[in-house]
Each structure stands twice: as structure tokens, then as C-alpha cells.
Design an enzyme around this catalytic site. Sequence first.
Site, PDB file in Angstrom:
ATOM      1  CG  LEU A 107      -1.879  -1.025   1.269  1.00 17.50           C
ATOM      2  CD1 LEU A 107      -2.733  -1.020   2.651  1.00 17.50           C
ATOM      3  CD2 LEU A 107      -2.897  -0.921   0.073  1.00 17.50           C
ATOM      4  CG  PHE A 112      10.364   4.909  11.151  1.00 18.38           C
ATOM      5  CD1 PHE A 112      11.709   5.405  11.413  1.00 18.38           C
ATOM      6  CD2 PHE A 112       9.400   5.802  11.737  1.00 18.38           C
ATOM      7  CE1 PHE A 112      12.075   6.437  11.729  1.00 18.38           C
ATOM      8  CE2 PHE A 112       9.903   6.952  12.320  1.00 18.38           C
ATOM      9  CZ  PHE A 112      11.101   7.260  12.291  1.00 18.38           C
ATOM     10  CG  ASP A 227       4.450  12.749  11.132  1.00 16.79           C
ATOM     11  OD1 ASP A 227       4.530  13.872  10.521  1.00 16.79           O
ATOM     12  OD2 ASP A 227       4.532  11.852  10.448  1.00 16.79           O
TER      13      ASP A 227
END
Length: 426
Positions: A107, A112, A227
Site C-alpha cells: 500500500l 520506518f 506528525d
Amino acid sequence: MLTGEVPKGGAFATLDASEIMGNLGLCGGWINLPPCSHSKHKETSVSKKVIIPVVVGIAILTMSLLLVAFSYRWRRSCTPALKVWPPKISYEELVDATGGFSDENLLGIGSFGSVYKGILRDRTNIAVKVLKLQDEHAHQSFSRECNALKRVRHRNVIKIISSCSNLDFKALILPLMSNGSLERWLYPREGGQCKLNLSDRLRISMEIAQGMAYLHHYCFVQVIHRDLKPNNVLLGDDMISYIADFGLSNIIFGNSMDSLTSTDALKGSVGYIAPEYGIGGNISTKGDVYSYGILILELLTRRRPTDDRWTEGINLPKWTEMHFPNRISDVVDNCLLIDAHDSEMSTVMECLTQFIQIGLFCTRESPQERPDMTEIVDRLNTIRGAFLDTPKTLQLPMDISPFINDERNINTIELGNRGSWSTSTS
């Protein structure tokens, strides 16, 4: 019927033989009693001293052999990293669900790790976030995300199904969001037109604000996301918004916020990072408010905060403010205006003006001058309440938010030089 050894001292020093007569089980003492035999006691003591260490040694040796024998199997199995008793999902089941983590099921790729879609044996659609263990920060990201997601429960925050962790593999198992990210809807591939109307964008903004208000003020621990951006807002089958990706989040216990500095605050996404983090300011909820404000302005203008058009000294908030409030038609996404009829245009412009104002206030330079997320939710409720009875292009689904109030007045804006927001009823 007394038995055992009679002591020689203390109260027994003056003991008369007649006082213990008939107790044939007694021995020892200074009275004329048969001597006590300690042979059985000694044998028992010796047996304990020998047998117990032998048994313990055999047990330790057995456990060591078992660990060695099953070490490989253990390395390839999964144990939940979340101590909330999630369903156990084996590594082999994840491999089977994702087609061996094939490119066809990929996807997306993040800082990370990678995210794959899959289907479990019980037909549950999942997204598997596999950490890139070569990155030294991936372990910390995995730990942060587990610690955050196991503590939060809100309909606008992504839920976690389970986790998988061993020496070679770490992954989070999340529900699959078939409508992807908000980023995907704002910027369709191959230059397609954004299909989110004004009602959709107002609803999505409200849902994100409700989720962030929960994380900041109503969860039993305070969570700072750090974030927040369109790529980290996912849309479910029913287009409900979910805040996701807590890999950089901070969990605040009690008054521990003062100990959080901006040493690693700049690990967020460029364009969404609060300006105070760049000059050594503390990590706080107001940093998330700034990111939310950028997201609002991006949602309305369809301009990325990293757009090449921004020259030195100009960014998305300043560019928007330069056109506010009289020339906002020059900055908002054209499709928000094209669909509106002439009779609706004034109402649409009024809504957009108030909507943009929220983004401008959230992106103030000083964190002390920014509103908190509860104030933002209240403000959005006022806007939604004001425009609920407007024509169809602006109508909002009643089942989406339980927080809609009864206000029907339309508020005009008095922004000035980015002063505190004030309203007057018209």
C-alpha cells in the site's frame, strides 16, 4: 499425650517429674527421661541439602535445552507487543494473508517501514505495517505506536487489531481503510480532480479536531501526535476520518510535559512542524494545533505546504493571509466554487471565510496565541450549525457528528492583524 524433647532451661528448670508423668512420648531434659534420638532429623536435613540442589539443577538444564531446541521456531513466531490481550496472529498467518508481503499488496512505504494489505483466515481485511528494523529509530517508533494505540479509544483514532514482535520482525496489524488516506483524495493520481465538496471537507476537519481534542484533553493520558498531516488521516468505508501513524507520538503522564524538549521534534514532516520546534521550543499540544492549521489550509486551498511556489519568507499560512478576507476566491480550491450556484455563492464564501480563519489562527507564530483543540471543535460546531439549513451543496449528514449545536446565526469575521478571533451576529 505430650511428645518431643523437654527443654532444660527457663520454666522447665524447676519442673517436677510428677508433672509430666504418663507422657511416654517425652524425652531428654534433666529429669529421668529416655534420651532423644536425632538420627531421623539429621537424615532429613542431609536429604534436603542434597536433593533440592539436584532438582533445581535438572530443572535449569531442562529449560536451557528447551530454549535451544525451539530457538529457531521462536524467532519466526509472533508475540503481541501490546499488553492488552489482543488476538494472537502468527507470523505464518501474516505471510499467508499478504501473499508473502508481495509488491501487489504493498500500500505504501514510509520512513520506518512498509504497509501491506491482507485478508486473515477469518476474512478480516487488514493493513500490516512492517517496520524496517535496519533503521535504528524503527524500534523506538514501534514502541511509541504500541504505547499510544493501546491507551486510546475514540471513533476518530485508528484502532489496532494486534501486533507481532520477535527478533527479526515487528509489525502492527490494523484495520484496512479501503478509501485510503486524505492525501490520496486531495491529490488524485494522474491529475484528477478532487471529489471532496465543502461539506465533506468541513466534516473531515471536524472529525480530525474531535480526535485530536480527545488525545490532548480527554484521554486518561495526554497524547501529542507530532506528525499530523493528510497522509496520516485515513478514511474508512463510510468516509469517517481516522487519525493514524503514532510513530513519533509522545505520551504525557501527569506534569511530565516540561521535560519534553524539541531535541527530536524536527523528525516530523517538513511544512507541518511548528516553528517553535526549530528554535528549541518545548514539545506541546500547540505544536499539533499548528499542524492541524496547516492541514485545514491545505484542505481548502489544495496547496501543499512544501509547494515550489513558496519563496523565501512566504509559506502557506502567510500566502493565505495575504488574500484574507477579501480575495479568498484566489486561494481556495476552484472546485469548491464551481459547484455553487449564483444564489449560493455568498453563503459559500461566508463559510469559506470562517473556515479559513480557523486555519490562520491555528498557524500563528506564537504557540501561546493558538487556540486549543476544544476551542477549535466549538468553533467548527458554530460554523456547521450556521450552515446546516443552507442549500444541498452545503448540507451535512446528521449522523456524522453527535456534537452539532442549535445555533443558526451566521458569524462575520473581524480578523485584523491576526488578532484573537471575534464574532458579531448578523
